[in-house]
Design a protein around this motif. Structure first.
Motif, PDB file in Angstrom:
ATOM      1  N   ILE A  45      58.762  -4.849 -42.815  1.00  0.00           N
ATOM      2  CA  ILE A  45      59.425  -6.006 -42.202  1.00  0.00           C
ATOM      3  C   ILE A  45      59.599  -7.173 -43.164  1.00  0.00           C
ATOM      4  O   ILE A  45      60.681  -7.758 -43.205  1.00  0.00           O
ATOM      5  CB  ILE A  45      58.719  -6.420 -40.898  1.00  0.00           C
ATOM      6  N   PRO A  46      58.591  -7.558 -43.960  1.00  0.00           N
ATOM      7  CA  PRO A  46      58.820  -8.701 -44.863  1.00  0.00           C
ATOM      8  C   PRO A  46      59.999  -8.487 -45.813  1.00  0.00           C
ATOM      9  O   PRO A  46      60.792  -9.402 -46.039  1.00  0.00           O
ATOM     10  CB  PRO A  46      57.500  -8.815 -45.635  1.00  0.00           C
ATOM     11  N   ALA A  47      60.133  -7.289 -46.358  1.00  0.00           N
ATOM     12  CA  ALA A  47      61.252  -7.018 -47.262  1.00  0.00           C
ATOM     13  C   ALA A  47      62.580  -7.096 -46.524  1.00  0.00           C
ATOM     14  O   ALA A  47      63.561  -7.642 -47.043  1.00  0.00           O
ATOM     15  CB  ALA A  47      61.083  -5.643 -47.900  1.00  0.00           C
ATOM     16  N   LEU A  51      65.651  -9.716 -47.209  1.00  0.00           N
ATOM     17  CA  LEU A  51      66.958  -9.167 -47.554  1.00  0.00           C
ATOM     18  C   LEU A  51      68.047  -9.697 -46.629  1.00  0.00           C
ATOM     19  O   LEU A  51      69.098 -10.151 -47.083  1.00  0.00           O
ATOM     20  CB  LEU A  51      66.886  -7.637 -47.476  1.00  0.00           C
ATOM     21  N   LEU A  52      67.802  -9.672 -45.341  1.00  0.00           N
ATOM     22  CA  LEU A  52      68.801 -10.159 -44.386  1.00  0.00           C
ATOM     23  C   LEU A  52      69.028 -11.660 -44.513  1.00  0.00           C
ATOM     24  O   LEU A  52      70.156 -12.147 -44.367  1.00  0.00           O
ATOM     25  CB  LEU A  52      68.388  -9.785 -42.969  1.00  0.00           C
ATOM     26  N   THR A  53      67.988 -12.404 -44.819  1.00  0.00           N
ATOM     27  CA  THR A  53      68.130 -13.847 -45.039  1.00  0.00           C
ATOM     28  C   THR A  53      68.993 -14.111 -46.268  1.00  0.00           C
ATOM     29  O   THR A  53      69.871 -14.981 -46.242  1.00  0.00           O
ATOM     30  CB  THR A  53      66.746 -14.502 -45.199  1.00  0.00           C
ATOM     31  N   ALA A 139      58.025   1.622 -47.550  1.00  0.00           N
ATOM     32  CA  ALA A 139      57.249   2.559 -46.729  1.00  0.00           C
ATOM     33  C   ALA A 139      56.321   3.405 -47.586  1.00  0.00           C
ATOM     34  O   ALA A 139      55.211   3.741 -47.171  1.00  0.00           O
ATOM     35  CB  ALA A 139      58.185   3.462 -45.935  1.00  0.00           C
ATOM     36  N   ALA A 140      56.767   3.730 -48.799  1.00  0.00           N
ATOM     37  CA  ALA A 140      55.947   4.548 -49.687  1.00  0.00           C
ATOM     38  C   ALA A 140      54.989   3.711 -50.531  1.00  0.00           C
ATOM     39  O   ALA A 140      54.175   4.259 -51.264  1.00  0.00           O
ATOM     40  CB  ALA A 140      56.849   5.372 -50.610  1.00  0.00           C
ATOM     41  N   GLY A 141      55.103   2.380 -50.441  1.00  0.00           N
ATOM     42  CA  GLY A 141      54.218   1.502 -51.193  1.00  0.00           C
ATOM     43  C   GLY A 141      54.588   1.386 -52.662  1.00  0.00           C
ATOM     44  O   GLY A 141      53.754   1.026 -53.490  1.00  0.00           O
TER      45      GLY A 141
END
Length: 173
Positions: A45-47, A51-53, A139-141
């Motif tokens: 979510i933070p990424a 990105l959307l911002t 997701a994969a870190g």
């Protein structure tokens, strides 16, 4: 009721029956999977928010129009309609933003125009590179993308050029 409305319920039932046949606690597996999914969601979510911002700020600032005008001559040399420059800039970042830009292009030029057809093919043959990297690498870190971004953007550029070429070959200009 048609067959297509039964596909998902039948698939879920088949998976449950198969799991029970293998003596798997299907409900526990379902809740464990849902919990794992929520954990992945919290990591990415933070990424996605960042990105959307950034996409919203890019469009609202007028930078997209300025950069589109700057790219137009080079696009003409590559055989890509200069009108699609905003789509080329937004597509690697946001799928919904790219869809909105393509909708605007089709509203102005028409869906059966050369620009409209190229925009449609571009949407289908390129990827939301930064979104995909943010989601899957998050997701994969994985934090270091190294050569991923240049390679993916090169593939996007090839997809954009191939889209214009394919439309020109199949439909003419």
């Amino acid at each position: 009721m048609n067959l297509s409305s039964l596909v998902l319920p039948l698939l879920l039932a088949a998976v449950a029956v198969w799991g029970m046949g293998r003596r798997v606690d299907v409900y526990a597996a379902l809740t464990r999977g849902a919990g794992d999914g929520l954990a992945v969601l919290l990591r990415i979510i933070p990424a996605l928010v960042g990105l959307l911002t950034a996409v919203s700020m890019f469009r609202a600032s007028g930078a997209m129009e300025w950069l589109s005008g700057l790219c137009a001559p080079a696009l003409g040399l590559l055989g890509i309609p200069p009108e699609t420059a905003p789509l080329l800039l937004v597509r690697p970042v946001s799928g919904s933003g790219a869809l909105a830009v393509a909708g605007d292009l089709m509203a102005v030029h028409g869906p059966d125009s050369y620009v409209g057809r190229v925009a449609a093919v571009m949407l289908g043959s390129t990827e939301t590179t930064f979104y995909t990297i943010a989601v899957y690498f998050g997701a994969a870190g994985i934090h270091k993308t190294r050569h991923t971004i240049p390679a993916a953007l090169t593939a996007d550029l090839a997809g954009f050029a191939a889209s214009a070429l394919a439309v020109r070959l199949f439909f003419g200009r």
